[in-house]
Every structure is written in structure tokens, then in C-alpha cells.
Design a protein around this motif. Structure first.
Motif, PDB file in Angstrom:
ATOM      1  N   CYS A  55       0.828  -1.217   0.000  1.00 39.87           N
ATOM      2  CA  CYS A  55       0.000   0.000   0.000  1.00 39.87           C
ATOM      3  C   CYS A  55       0.860   1.264   0.000  1.00 39.87           C
ATOM      4  O   CYS A  55       2.033   1.256   0.358  1.00 39.87           O
ATOM      5  N   ASN A  56       0.214   2.359  -0.422  1.00 38.50           N
ATOM      6  CA  ASN A  56       0.856   3.671  -0.484  1.00 38.50           C
ATOM      7  C   ASN A  56       1.217   4.129   0.930  1.00 38.50           C
ATOM      8  O   ASN A  56       0.385   4.076   1.837  1.00 38.50           O
ATOM      9  N   ASN A  57       2.460   4.587   1.119  1.00 33.99           N
ATOM     10  CA  ASN A  57       2.916   4.946   2.467  1.00 33.99           C
ATOM     11  C   ASN A  57       2.244   6.199   3.011  1.00 33.99           C
ATOM     12  O   ASN A  57       2.281   6.454   4.216  1.00 33.99           O
ATOM     13  N   ILE A  58       1.598   6.980   2.141  1.00 32.84           N
ATOM     14  CA  ILE A  58       0.981   8.227   2.602  1.00 32.84           C
ATOM     15  C   ILE A  58      -0.504   8.052   2.906  1.00 32.84           C
ATOM     16  O   ILE A  58      -0.975   8.423   3.980  1.00 32.84           O
ATOM     17  N   ASN A  59      -1.259   7.483   1.949  1.00 34.34           N
ATOM     18  CA  ASN A  59      -2.711   7.403   2.133  1.00 34.34           C
ATOM     19  C   ASN A  59      -3.256   5.996   2.269  1.00 34.34           C
ATOM     20  O   ASN A  59      -4.460   5.804   2.451  1.00 34.34           O
ATOM     21  N   GLY A  60      -2.413   5.000   2.172  1.00 33.20           N
ATOM     22  CA  GLY A  60      -2.857   3.631   2.388  1.00 33.20           C
ATOM     23  C   GLY A  60      -3.531   2.964   1.210  1.00 33.20           C
ATOM     24  O   GLY A  60      -3.987   1.818   1.323  1.00 33.20           O
ATOM     25  N   SER A  61      -3.640   3.654   0.065  1.00 32.86           N
ATOM     26  CA  SER A  61      -4.254   3.029  -1.108  1.00 32.86           C
ATOM     27  C   SER A  61      -3.371   1.900  -1.621  1.00 32.86           C
ATOM     28  O   SER A  61      -2.141   1.944  -1.490  1.00 32.86           O
ATOM     29  N   CYS A  62      -4.017   0.874  -2.212  1.00 30.26           N
ATOM     30  CA  CYS A  62      -3.288  -0.333  -2.626  1.00 30.26           C
ATOM     31  C   CYS A  62      -2.743  -0.159  -4.038  1.00 30.26           C
ATOM     32  O   CYS A  62      -3.259  -0.741  -5.006  1.00 30.26           O
ATOM     33  N   ASP A  63      -1.688   0.658  -4.159  1.00 30.21           N
ATOM     34  CA  ASP A  63      -1.127   1.011  -5.467  1.00 30.21           C
ATOM     35  C   ASP A  63      -0.560  -0.199  -6.199  1.00 30.21           C
ATOM     36  O   ASP A  63      -0.505  -0.219  -7.425  1.00 30.21           O
ATOM     37  N   SER A  64      -0.111  -1.206  -5.455  1.00 29.79           N
ATOM     38  CA  SER A  64       0.561  -2.349  -6.092  1.00 29.79           C
ATOM     39  C   SER A  64      -0.399  -3.491  -6.408  1.00 29.79           C
ATOM     40  O   SER A  64       0.020  -4.553  -6.843  1.00 29.79           O
ATOM     41  N   GLY A  65      -1.683  -3.275  -6.148  1.00 27.74           N
ATOM     42  CA  GLY A  65      -2.660  -4.295  -6.469  1.00 27.74           C
ATOM     43  C   GLY A  65      -3.174  -5.037  -5.249  1.00 27.74           C
ATOM     44  O   GLY A  65      -2.757  -4.801  -4.110  1.00 27.74           O
ATOM     45  N   CYS A  66      -4.110  -5.968  -5.523  1.00 28.72           N
ATOM     46  CA  CYS A  66      -4.776  -6.699  -4.447  1.00 28.72           C
ATOM     47  C   CYS A  66      -4.441  -8.189  -4.512  1.00 28.72           C
ATOM     48  O   CYS A  66      -4.048  -8.712  -5.560  1.00 28.72           O
ATOM     49  N   LEU A  67      -4.640  -8.844  -3.388  1.00 31.53           N
ATOM     50  CA  LEU A  67      -4.547 -10.287  -3.366  1.00 31.53           C
ATOM     51  C   LEU A  67      -5.725 -10.888  -4.141  1.00 31.53           C
ATOM     52  O   LEU A  67      -6.753 -10.226  -4.350  1.00 31.53           O
ATOM     53  N   GLN A  68      -5.572 -12.116  -4.537  1.00 31.12           N
ATOM     54  CA  GLN A  68      -6.620 -12.773  -5.318  1.00 31.12           C
ATOM     55  C   GLN A  68      -7.935 -12.764  -4.536  1.00 31.12           C
ATOM     56  O   GLN A  68      -7.985 -13.095  -3.350  1.00 31.12           O
ATOM     57  N   GLY A  69      -8.992 -12.362  -5.235  1.00 28.17           N
ATOM     58  CA  GLY A  69     -10.307 -12.342  -4.620  1.00 28.17           C
ATOM     59  C   GLY A  69     -10.734 -10.987  -4.104  1.00 28.17           C
ATOM     60  O   GLY A  69     -11.858 -10.844  -3.605  1.00 28.17           O
ATOM     61  N   GLY A  87      -9.800   0.395  -4.629  1.00 26.66           N
ATOM     62  CA  GLY A  87      -8.612   1.190  -4.358  1.00 26.66           C
ATOM     63  C   GLY A  87      -7.888   0.800  -3.099  1.00 26.66           C
ATOM     64  O   GLY A  87      -6.668   0.973  -2.980  1.00 26.66           O
ATOM     65  N   PHE A  88      -8.644   0.221  -2.140  1.00 29.09           N
ATOM     66  CA  PHE A  88      -8.040  -0.217  -0.886  1.00 29.09           C
ATOM     67  C   PHE A  88      -8.186  -1.732  -0.711  1.00 29.09           C
ATOM     68  O   PHE A  88      -8.027  -2.248   0.390  1.00 29.09           O
ATOM     69  N   CYS A  89      -8.484  -2.402  -1.813  1.00 31.17           N
ATOM     70  CA  CYS A  89      -8.640  -3.856  -1.792  1.00 31.17           C
ATOM     71  C   CYS A  89      -9.628  -4.289  -0.712  1.00 31.17           C
ATOM     72  O   CYS A  89      -9.407  -5.270   0.003  1.00 31.17           O
ATOM     73  N   HIS A  90     -10.711  -3.539  -0.598  1.00 27.60           N
ATOM     74  CA  HIS A  90     -11.692  -3.783   0.464  1.00 27.60           C
ATOM     75  C   HIS A  90     -12.990  -4.385  -0.069  1.00 27.60           C
ATOM     76  O   HIS A  90     -13.943  -4.564   0.697  1.00 27.60           O
TER      77      HIS A  90
END
Length: 270
Positions: free
Chosen positions: A239-253, A257-260
Motif C-alpha cells: 500500500c501507499n505509504n501516505i494514504n494507504g491506497s493499494c497502489d501495487s494491487g490486491c490479493l486474489q479475490g 482502491g483499498f482492496c476492500h
């Protein structure tokens, strides 16, 4: 090569200071045409410098008396580094002779006797009086005061007028606001520092997403935000070190933006 590097370094340091006088309350003694905004004291801290003539509406103009005073109230104590003054120019530039012998003070009150004398002119002549004046004055204070006088019975050097005016068009005060013995982000030496100690320059509060003595490190993997105290969703691959958004992608399933959001489409609080 050394000279070039030194100049760049000095520029980097000086560019950190901000004009703390901009649009702050100002006062002048003996204003020309009292009540007329064309000559008001506030014109000297409005940031405008395109027309520095007598009636251009961008200068603080007073009429000749034995004493001339102008000051700006920074509204709180600041650590001041340097001051730049733009004097009147144009068809009335002869008034610049009225500035010979002027002084600049920094004080916590409007009384110059309680302040620190930053500069006292004893060398300028009608031929050398600058239209733009700079002085370095590393002093703490709330008021920056321009002052001049012509005392009765005193013999002044050639070129000094009998009376003095303020007639200043812009006063820029470069420094740093001080809150609880700390500088703000604009004046801290480290780029990711939000607050630093004014005496040691050590960072005491980093910008969100950074940590370390000089705020030089991004939050360690899995954390983000202010003080690196927030945990990334464990459904992120990073995740992004500033805002926590999942810039590098999500786990399967997971997606979003936050893999939520699961593939069922139902947001899941994590």
C-alpha cells in the motif's frame, strides 16, 4: 564547480524562508490623505510591485514631518532571517532622499526602544541610496519597524532633507513562524519534515508517510499515514505509504482502491 555548488546550496537554504509580512496588519504615521487607500500603510505588504510610483496605489505614502514611522505586525513572534524594502520610484523618486539615515527595528511591541536595531543607515548618499534595500537580521520578533527622524538642532550630512517621509512600496520579511519553539514545514531543512526544533533543526514531526530522525524513510511495509501508525489492509500486495491506497494491487479475490471489496461485490471492513 565548487562555486556553482555553493551557490545552489545557498539558494536551497534561502528559498525555504517565506514572506511572513504578506497581507499582515500595517500602520504608518502621518499618511498622505488619511483615509485614501491609494496611500495606505497596507499597500506596503500587499505583494504588488508593478507600479511603485507616488500615486500608483501600491505604496504607503506619508507627508514630511520630523519623524516617520511605518510598521507591520506579523501577529505572532517569528524567527526573521532577512528583510527587503522597495522604496518609491518614478517621478517622485526624489523623495528617496528623505530616507537617508533610516533605521529598521524588530520588536515584540511597536516601541523601537524595546526592540533590536537591525540596520541604521550612516553611509548612503543621494547617489548611492538604493531603490531596493536588503538587510539580514536573524532576530525573533513580532513587529518590523521602519523609522527615520530629523531632530531640531542636529546638523545632518549633505543631501538629507529637512523632513522625512515613509514612502515605502513593499516590505518583505523572510522568516519562519514559531509555535511552541518549533518551525513549520516551510522552514524545516528536511523535505518531509512537518515540524522541527528551531534551535537544533531536528525534526519532531514528519509528514504523513515518513519516519526517521530526518524523515528520510518511507513507512515500513504494511504501514502508512501520520506517524506511520496506520496499518495497510492485509488484502493489499503493497500500500501507499501516505494514504494507504493499494497502489501495487490486491490479493486474489479482492478489488478496489483499498482492496476492500470482495468479488461478491460486497465491501468488507478490514
Amino acid at each position: 564547480m565548487y562555486i556553482i555548488c555553493l551557490c545552489v546550496g545557498l539558494f536551497a537554504i534561502s528559498s525555504a524562508y517565506v514572506n511572513v509580512a504578506l497581507n499582515k496588519p500595517a500602520y504608518q504615521q502621518n499618511q498622505w490623505k488619511p483615509g485614501d487607500k491609494t496611500y495606505d500603510a497596507s499597500n506596503a505588504v500587499d505583494g504588488r510591485k508593478s507600479d511603485l510610483t507616488w500615486n500608483g496605489g501600491q505604496c504607503a505614502v506619508s507627508f514630511g514631518e520630523r519623524v516617520a514611522t511605518w510598521w507591520v505586525n506579523l501577529t505572532s513572534v517569528h524567527s526573521i532571517h532577512h528583510i527587503t524594502i522597495y522604496f518609491l520610484t518614478g517621478s517622485f523618486s526624489g523623495h528617496i532622499f528623505d530616507h537617508l539615515g533610516f533605521s529598521v527595528y524588530i520588536s515584540n511591541t511597536t516601541d523601537i526602544l524595546q526592540g533590536t536595531l537591525c540596520f541604521k543607515d550612516s553611509n548612503f548618499t543621494p547617489d548611492t541610496m538604493p531603490s531596493i534595500f536588503n538587510t539580514t537580521c536573524p532576530v525573533h520578533g513580532q513587529y518590523v519597524i521602519y523609522y527615520n527622524e530629523r531632530e531640531s538642532g542636529v546638523i545632518y550630512p549633505h543631501g538629507y532633507q529637512k523632513y522625512v517621509d515613509a514612502d515605502i512600496c513593499e516590505v518583505e520579511v523572510y522568516g519562519c513562524p514559531i509555535v511552541d519553539n518549533l518551525y513549520g514545514a516551510d522552514c524545516c531543512p528536511d523535505v518531509n519534515c512537518q515540524k522541527c526544533n528551531m534551535e537544533t533543526d531536528i525534526c519532531v514531526e514528519c509528514e504523513p508517510g515518513f519516519e526517521g530522525h530526518q524523515c528520510e524513510q518511507a513507512c515500513q511495509n504494511g504501514f502508512y499515514g501520520e506517524g506511520c501508525s496506520e496499518m495497510c489492509n492485509d488484502t493489499c500486495t503493497g500500500c501507499n505509504n501516505i494514504n494507504g491506497s493499494c497502489d501495487s494491487g490486491c490479493l486474489q479475490g479482492w478489488k478496489g482502491g483499498f482492496c476492500h471489496i470482495g468479488f461478491s461485490g460486497v465491501p468488507v471492513s478490514k
